[in-house]
Motif scaffolding. Sequence first.
Motif, PDB file in Angstrom:
ATOM      1  N   ALA A   1      44.447  39.560  69.398  1.00 54.93           N
ATOM      2  CA  ALA A   1      43.911  39.275  68.060  1.00 54.93           C
ATOM      3  C   ALA A   1      43.247  37.901  68.025  1.00 54.93           C
ATOM      4  CB  ALA A   1      45.030  39.350  67.028  1.00 54.93           C
ATOM      5  N   ILE A   2      43.843  36.915  68.672  1.00 57.62           N
ATOM      6  CA  ILE A   2      43.260  35.570  68.702  1.00 57.62           C
ATOM      7  C   ILE A   2      41.938  35.577  69.473  1.00 57.62           C
ATOM      8  CG2 ILE A   2      43.585  33.235  69.612  1.00 57.62           C
ATOM      9  CD1 ILE A   2      46.577  33.559  68.928  1.00 57.62           C
ATOM     10  N   VAL A   3      41.914  36.258  70.615  1.00 62.75           N
ATOM     11  CA  VAL A   3      40.669  36.348  71.392  1.00 62.75           C
ATOM     12  C   VAL A   3      39.605  37.082  70.592  1.00 62.75           C
ATOM     13  CG1 VAL A   3      39.642  37.417  73.448  1.00 62.75           C
ATOM     14  CG2 VAL A   3      41.771  36.153  73.645  1.00 62.75           C
ATOM     15  N   ASN A   4      39.981  38.136  69.892  1.00 60.86           N
ATOM     16  CA  ASN A   4      39.033  38.890  69.066  1.00 60.86           C
ATOM     17  C   ASN A   4      38.464  38.015  67.958  1.00 60.86           C
ATOM     18  OD1 ASN A   4      37.572  41.000  68.030  1.00 60.86           O
ATOM     19  ND2 ASN A   4      39.296  41.919  66.946  1.00 60.86           N
ATOM     20  N   LEU A   5      39.292  37.219  67.330  1.00 55.84           N
ATOM     21  CA  LEU A   5      38.836  36.320  66.270  1.00 55.84           C
ATOM     22  C   LEU A   5      37.871  35.275  66.819  1.00 55.84           C
ATOM     23  CD1 LEU A   5      39.104  35.337  63.308  1.00 55.84           C
ATOM     24  CD2 LEU A   5      40.968  33.888  64.106  1.00 55.84           C
ATOM     25  N   ALA A   6      38.227  34.668  67.936  1.00 52.19           N
ATOM     26  CA  ALA A   6      37.366  33.636  68.528  1.00 52.19           C
ATOM     27  C   ALA A   6      36.034  34.226  68.975  1.00 52.19           C
ATOM     28  CB  ALA A   6      38.077  32.979  69.702  1.00 52.19           C
ATOM     29  N   SER A   7      36.060  35.375  69.601  1.00 57.59           N
ATOM     30  CA  SER A   7      34.807  35.979  70.058  1.00 57.59           C
ATOM     31  C   SER A   7      33.963  36.448  68.872  1.00 57.59           C
ATOM     32  CB  SER A   7      35.080  37.136  71.019  1.00 57.59           C
ATOM     33  OG  SER A   7      35.756  38.185  70.361  1.00 57.59           O
ATOM     34  N   GLY A   8      34.579  36.840  67.789  1.00 60.07           N
ATOM     35  CA  GLY A   8      33.833  37.235  66.587  1.00 60.07           C
ATOM     36  C   GLY A   8      33.049  36.067  66.010  1.00 60.07           C
ATOM     37  N   ILE A   9      33.663  34.895  66.006  1.00 51.60           N
ATOM     38  CA  ILE A   9      32.977  33.700  65.507  1.00 51.60           C
ATOM     39  C   ILE A   9      31.796  33.362  66.407  1.00 51.60           C
ATOM     40  CG2 ILE A   9      33.226  31.210  65.140  1.00 51.60           C
ATOM     41  CD1 ILE A   9      36.144  31.828  64.261  1.00 51.60           C
TER      42      ILE A   9
ATOM     43  N   MET B   1      60.418  43.170  77.076  1.00 54.48           N
ATOM     44  CA  MET B   1      59.230  44.033  77.044  1.00 54.48           C
ATOM     45  C   MET B   1      58.590  44.012  75.656  1.00 54.48           C
ATOM     46  SD  MET B   1      58.459  45.226  79.929  1.00 54.48           S
ATOM     47  CE  MET B   1      57.368  46.555  79.573  1.00 54.48           C
ATOM     48  N   SER B   2      59.407  44.071  74.616  1.00 47.23           N
ATOM     49  CA  SER B   2      58.841  44.048  73.268  1.00 47.23           C
ATOM     50  C   SER B   2      58.191  42.694  72.978  1.00 47.23           C
ATOM     51  CB  SER B   2      59.896  44.382  72.221  1.00 47.23           C
ATOM     52  OG  SER B   2      60.934  43.418  72.243  1.00 47.23           O
ATOM     53  N   ALA B   3      58.810  41.603  73.424  1.00 46.36           N
ATOM     54  CA  ALA B   3      58.218  40.278  73.242  1.00 46.36           C
ATOM     55  C   ALA B   3      56.915  40.174  74.026  1.00 46.36           C
ATOM     56  CB  ALA B   3      59.196  39.192  73.684  1.00 46.36           C
ATOM     57  N   PHE B   4      56.886  40.736  75.226  1.00 46.02           N
ATOM     58  CA  PHE B   4      55.675  40.730  76.045  1.00 46.02           C
ATOM     59  C   PHE B   4      54.549  41.504  75.360  1.00 46.02           C
ATOM     60  CE2 PHE B   4      53.118  42.626  79.489  1.00 46.02           C
ATOM     61  CZ  PHE B   4      52.611  41.466  80.044  1.00 46.02           C
ATOM     62  N   LEU B   5      54.849  42.687  74.839  1.00 47.88           N
ATOM     63  CA  LEU B   5      53.841  43.506  74.148  1.00 47.88           C
ATOM     64  C   LEU B   5      53.356  42.829  72.863  1.00 47.88           C
ATOM     65  CD1 LEU B   5      55.280  47.089  74.657  1.00 47.88           C
ATOM     66  CD2 LEU B   5      53.309  46.048  75.773  1.00 47.88           C
ATOM     67  N   ILE B   6      54.264  42.209  72.119  1.00 42.38           N
ATOM     68  CA  ILE B   6      53.863  41.480  70.910  1.00 42.38           C
ATOM     69  C   ILE B   6      52.954  40.304  71.278  1.00 42.38           C
ATOM     70  CG2 ILE B   6      54.721  40.010  69.036  1.00 42.38           C
ATOM     71  CD1 ILE B   6      57.109  41.942  68.826  1.00 42.38           C
ATOM     72  N   GLY B   7      53.280  39.638  72.376  1.00 46.14           N
ATOM     73  CA  GLY B   7      52.433  38.540  72.859  1.00 46.14           C
ATOM     74  C   GLY B   7      51.049  39.021  73.234  1.00 46.14           C
ATOM     75  N   ILE B   8      50.957  40.162  73.883  1.00 45.82           N
ATOM     76  CA  ILE B   8      49.652  40.740  74.239  1.00 45.82           C
ATOM     77  C   ILE B   8      48.856  41.060  72.976  1.00 45.82           C
ATOM     78  CG2 ILE B   8      48.532  42.776  75.219  1.00 45.82           C
ATOM     79  CD1 ILE B   8      50.618  42.750  77.424  1.00 45.82           C
ATOM     80  N   ILE B   9      49.505  41.642  71.989  1.00 50.51           N
ATOM     81  CA  ILE B   9      48.822  41.999  70.740  1.00 50.51           C
ATOM     82  C   ILE B   9      48.334  40.748  70.008  1.00 50.51           C
ATOM     83  CG2 ILE B   9      49.158  43.006  68.446  1.00 50.51           C
ATOM     84  CD1 ILE B   9      51.027  45.055  69.823  1.00 50.51           C
ATOM     85  N   ILE B  10      49.188  39.752  69.890  1.00 45.39           N
ATOM     86  CA  ILE B  10      48.797  38.509  69.206  1.00 45.39           C
ATOM     87  C   ILE B  10      47.684  37.805  69.984  1.00 45.39           C
ATOM     88  CG2 ILE B  10      49.584  36.200  68.544  1.00 45.39           C
ATOM     89  CD1 ILE B  10      52.278  37.486  67.807  1.00 45.39           C
ATOM     90  N   GLY B  11      47.799  37.751  71.309  1.00 44.10           N
ATOM     91  CA  GLY B  11      46.756  37.138  72.139  1.00 44.10           C
ATOM     92  C   GLY B  11      45.428  37.866  71.994  1.00 44.10           C
TER      93      GLY B  11
END
Length: 147
Positions: free
Chosen positions: A20-28, A8-18
């Motif tokens: 952040a990556i989507v937020n960065l890409a959409s910001g560009i 569950m913690s790995a899943f939640l960390i994956g959601i957070i990292i994912g």
Amino acid sequence: MNKIAPFMSAFLIGIIIGGAIVNLASGIIIENISFERDAYKLNNTMLQEKIDKLNESIKNQSYRVVTDIKPHVLNSDNKIRIEVEKYIKEKLKDTYGKQVEKINPDLIFNIFEGRILSIENKKVSLKVKYIVINTTLEIYVTAQTKE
């Protein structure tokens, strides 16, 4: 319960990292779109000013007048090129509708030659290559970035 917690913690960390990556890409992407929007707004404003000046001059004219201004900026990246073009069009907007014969090319040369602009915390020096004055006023400048 202890066996599920690491997954569950790995899943939640994956959601957070994912996220952040989507937020960065959409910001560009959003930054690029807003940059294009600003360029279109500038073009729209210039075209409207051009139409207004031309309509005024067409009423009483039987001579050639300036109907368009085309700045050509060499040796610069996209953002600097657009800002320099915006600056040139802003300075030359009063030439719309003026008689071609009454425009002083030396005055235009002196306005832009050696001019230093501050664009995105960079100093940009303009050097005029040549000016073509006809119904379309064309000015060719080189923009050199000075750090």
